[in-house]
Design an enzyme around this catalytic site. Sequence first.
Site, mmCIF file in Angstrom:
data_model
loop_
_atom_site.group_PDB
_atom_site.id
_atom_site.type_symbol
_atom_site.label_atom_id
_atom_site.label_comp_id
_atom_site.label_asym_id
_atom_site.label_seq_id
_atom_site.Cartn_x
_atom_site.Cartn_y
_atom_site.Cartn_z
ATOM 1 N N ASP A 479 -5.751 3.736 -5.043
ATOM 2 C CA ASP A 479 -6.132 3.906 -6.451
ATOM 3 C C ASP A 479 -7.206 2.906 -6.875
ATOM 4 O O ASP A 479 -7.441 1.902 -6.199
ATOM 5 C CB ASP A 479 -4.873 3.735 -7.318
ATOM 6 C CG ASP A 479 -4.919 4.602 -8.567
ATOM 7 O OD1 ASP A 479 -6.028 5.008 -8.972
ATOM 8 O OD2 ASP A 479 -3.849 4.864 -9.140
ATOM 9 N N ASP A 549 -5.299 12.838 -13.494
ATOM 10 C CA ASP A 549 -3.987 12.394 -13.982
ATOM 11 C C ASP A 549 -3.341 13.463 -14.853
ATOM 12 O O ASP A 549 -2.169 13.367 -15.195
ATOM 13 C CB ASP A 549 -4.137 11.106 -14.800
ATOM 14 C CG ASP A 549 -4.099 9.875 -13.897
ATOM 15 O OD1 ASP A 549 -3.749 10.019 -12.716
ATOM 16 O OD2 ASP A 549 -4.434 8.781 -14.381
#
Length: 729
Positions: A479, A549
């Site tokens: 990430d 997301d």
Amino acid sequence: MHTVFYDTKKQMVSLQGSRSTYAIKLYNSNLPMHMYWGPKIGSIKDPGTFFSHERAFAIRVKDRDTSFFIEEMHFEYGFSETGDFRIPAFSIRDGRNYPVTGPFETVFRIHERKPEIQGLPAARMKKDEKLESLEIVMSDTLSGLEISLHYTMFPEDDALVRNVSFHNRGDSAIRIEKAASMSLDILNRGFELLYLPGVWAGERRVMRTPLVPGSISFGSTRGISSHQFNPACALLEADTNEFRGSAYGFNLIYSGNFLTEFELNQDQNVRINMGIHPDSFEWQLEPEQRFDTPEAVLVYSDGGINGMSGQFHRFIQERIVPPGFKHRERPVLFNNWEATYFNFDEKVLKELTDGVSDLGIELFVLDDGWFEGRNSDETSLGDWYADRKKLPGGLRSFGEYVEKKGMLFGLWIEPEMISRRSELAQLHPDWHISNPGRPLSEGRNQLVLDLSRTEVCDFLIDTVDKLLSSALIQYVKWDMNRYITGFAALHLPVSRQKEVYHRYILGLYRIMKTITEKYPEVLFEGCAGGGGRFDLGILFFMPQFWTSDNTDAVSRIRIQYGTSIFYPPITMGAHVSIVPNHQVGRCTPLKMRACTAMSGNLGYELDLRRQKVEELEEIRQQIQFYKKYRRLIQFGRFIRLQSPFDTNEAAWMFLEKDGSDFIFFWFRLHAEAEKAVSKIRLSYLVPDKIYREDSFPLEYTGSELMHGGLPLPQVEGEYASLMFVFHGN
Ligand code: GLA
């Protein structure tokens, strides 16, 4: 196989793909002119004299030479400060800080192989593969600078890759202020620009807009390619649609700040520049040094937008992603993030593990919150060892538990970051990016490690290496959760300060290369707050990316649809999550969520302990179905049929490469009254094959489906979806 043809008499080179041609002429021995790009034509006879006349206000490039008008010509690399007043491809200063202007003495060279690019990912050559490559060398006698334009055609996908290298053969330092990876001038044919603007949780919306006099540009100065603008884009002729017409696609194999420019001038010329963003870039080139730009990929298709997508999809699978993953099926995963956020311990994780192994899940991913003291996003980034309060037995012991349940074990990390509250920050208080004397800028309560520094990169390589070898980790979600700001490089001299953003990316690529080469079996999935760094640079190391997301099905249909224009579904992580959805609050049926997530690499990201028995049964069946057909979904041909940006519906299909079986998906985003009967015309089927869908049952010929269309049954209600599997005989 020959792809580069050089007519020395005419000083003309053509690069031949299987269905396209790209041609360049050297005019006046110093002007590399763009002659042609489009459907395949054999030899080109055009002498390129069309431009040789004088116009009012023409700038003479050399003395009193009035034989051509530079502003009107079509170039392969736009000059600056020469009388070519379009947006330049490069801007360079010599040792005296004077502008380096062309034209330069130019020659063509043909090589047997594509040249290496220093420190950057680039289209892969197969072992011992020979693929000719063209180099156009432009030499500036005054400064000693040599600018080489490199071209390699990958004929099977009609993908032309280009980059530029700058070699200082003089004896004083040269400063590069702008260095596009590609530049190109073409005559306007009513072009429309298709590109993918977006936002966090709303990445890659499809935008199509006509070019107008002046310029349109987009890019990123956020340190990553960004949620806001993906580097990929296309020029479409005005009547081009998904199935017909000319599409000229562009993408950049780069993950940092980039800029793409389109300028339409008074002569109906379109200049296209694409490369590192010059606002946050400069490079000091010492004598004998070379600077290589990232590689750009250009694809021409006469088969509409779907045709172009197909070429990009194949090219990415064949030439970009790590070769070990080219044919490897992706596991169905479970991710605990939306199920628990930071709030879990070993007991909770084991309960989740027990529940999901029973459903057919193949990979358990432990997301953020597993490492020392990480109970919120305010702390601990940098301290990459298990929090013993949450995982008393450590990662290895939990990994073993997951394995015993018959699943692979995966882990989330965010190596590029550091929290102020972390042991790493105590140990190395000067390793984060900062601008001394000015306030520290935080994003998501975190700072970014300075990857332009060798020792920081070495430390990260060592840390991630130790982590991966310490437990049975077979998947990593890598990430990156903030943009980069206020970047002063404490270790670099004054003259190199503007190199930092690019040096960060070079550092990042070195880390990713070292780690992924050491662990070729580990499946890496890139992530940057969802799809903030979904680009070819990351895909070169990590064959898939967390698309967004936003896991709401309706939003995802749009996001995945937009993404698919340039990236194949197998690169997209897609999960079924809970309702009401955590990002937008919408409740969509489980079926629609699954149909959407199945159109990428399927995962589940919800607390399955709270699902009803019937829902669990439905999920079990979804997973079974997906496993049965995942080869087709992950490796078949993806075709968009109906756009959720233009209509209230979306439809797409996955087709076996030989045109036999296919899966068709259809979605209606909002309920409608009095819905008319509709038929959707399919594409790329074999005309005289009989296609059968057994569960309904339905039967059609390929021609019927392509010309008449597939009739859709009436489906009531909000958020409807349909899925048909057809077998062809
Ligand atoms: C980012 C990712 C999410 C999740 C969180 C964890 O936002 O995109 O999927 O991993 O970080 O903090």
